[in-house]
Design a protein around this motif. Sequence first.
Motif, PDB file in Angstrom:
ATOM      1  N   MET A 162      24.482  30.764  43.896  1.00 32.07           N
ATOM      2  CA  MET A 162      24.307  32.011  44.646  1.00 32.07           C
ATOM      3  C   MET A 162      22.921  32.087  45.280  1.00 32.07           C
ATOM      4  O   MET A 162      22.778  32.557  46.408  1.00 32.07           O
ATOM      5  N   THR A 206      26.792  40.634  45.202  1.00 38.99           N
ATOM      6  CA  THR A 206      26.467  41.101  46.541  1.00 38.99           C
ATOM      7  C   THR A 206      24.977  40.968  46.761  1.00 38.99           C
ATOM      8  O   THR A 206      24.171  41.328  45.905  1.00 38.99           O
ATOM      9  N   LEU A 211      28.825  39.104  50.229  1.00 36.09           N
ATOM     10  CA  LEU A 211      29.359  38.858  48.897  1.00 36.09           C
ATOM     11  C   LEU A 211      29.401  37.351  48.684  1.00 36.09           C
ATOM     12  O   LEU A 211      30.031  36.628  49.469  1.00 36.09           O
ATOM     13  N   LYS A 232      29.950  33.965  45.979  1.00 39.29           N
ATOM     14  CA  LYS A 232      30.650  33.548  44.761  1.00 39.29           C
ATOM     15  C   LYS A 232      29.979  32.318  44.190  1.00 39.29           C
ATOM     16  O   LYS A 232      29.488  31.470  44.928  1.00 39.29           O
ATOM     17  N   GLY A 233      29.982  32.234  42.884  1.00 35.26           N
ATOM     18  CA  GLY A 233      29.428  31.064  42.221  1.00 35.26           C
ATOM     19  C   GLY A 233      28.526  31.468  41.070  1.00 35.26           C
ATOM     20  O   GLY A 233      28.359  32.647  40.772  1.00 35.26           O
ATOM     21  N   MET A 271      29.798  35.943  40.844  1.00 37.20           N
ATOM     22  CA  MET A 271      29.989  36.617  42.116  1.00 37.20           C
ATOM     23  C   MET A 271      29.012  37.781  42.176  1.00 37.20           C
ATOM     24  O   MET A 271      28.747  38.444  41.184  1.00 37.20           O
TER      25      MET A 271
END
Length: 66
Positions: free
Chosen positions: A28, A3, A20, A22-23, A1
């Motif tokens: 990402m 930003t 944001l 996730k992954g 995860m």
Amino acid sequence: MGTVFVTILIDGHAHEYRVLLKGDANSMRQLAAEYIYQQLTELLNRLQPMARQSAAQQRVGSAAHK
């Protein structure tokens, strides 16, 4: 995860985004690229009518000076 911060600069105006995601690192990167393309497309679609209007005003103004 993580930003991701994105800034798109068009005609001297900065359009800033934060998302944001996730992954894992690879997913990402893919999600970030998709997000950037989505934001750029929406921004250009929103600005396109303004660009047409500005170009038309410039043509009218230059025709008046001839």
